[in-house]
Design a protein around this motif. Structure first.
Motif: not given
Length: 157
Positions: A147-151, A154-156
């Motif tokens: 989840k942390m890696k995904y955030v 994908t975060s701008p």
């Protein structure tokens, strides 16, 4: 015609070609090769062993040596060099094939990008590959890490 060779070549076919030059079109011919234990071929394969044998036989430096064992040793050395060169060429061809496959993929994607064809499909394929790599590297029961890696990804910016 008489061929005088000052050393043996690494490849047996070249030695044979030189010997063949001495007698062409039915004309008589002969050949003689002179070797030195310091020649490249001899230095690489077995000159020390041959030198020890020559010492035991009582041969002096500069004497003519005509012994089947020496001939076999030279032929064995040539065979080793030829096998090594064959392996090198084989690996080079394998690397060339891999590079050619990669080149074809890159050129196809470049062509699609320039022409605007399959651009959407290529982008989705790249995204799918990136997501698969992320899942494979992080999902070993570490859902929070995933989840942390995904955030982060994908975060701008």
């Amino acid at each position: 015609m008489h061929i005088v060779g000052t050393e043996r070549h690494e490849a047996t076919p070249i030695d044979r070609q030189l010997r063949g030059r001495s007698g062409r079109q039915g004309d008589p011919g002969s050949s003689r090769f002179y070797l030195c234990l310091e020649d490249d071929l001899m230095r690489l394969f077995g000159s020390e062993r041959i030198a020890k044998i020559m010492e035991r036989m009582g041969l002096k430096e500069g004497e003519v040596i005509q012994h089947p064992m020496i001939t076999r040793s030279v032929e064995r050395a040539q065979r080793k060099v030829e096998e090594n060169n064959f392996g090198i060429r084989k690996r080079l061809l394998e690397y060339d094939n891999v590079m050619n496959q990669q080149r074809e993929v890159i050129y196809a994607r470049r062509r699609h990008a320039l022409l605007g064809e399959h651009l959407r499909d290529d982008i989705f394929d790249m995204l799918r590959d990136a997501i698969d790599k992320l899942v494979q590297s992080y999902y070993r029961g570490d859902v929070e890490g995933l989840k942390m890696k995904y955030v982060r990804v994908t975060s701008p910016i």
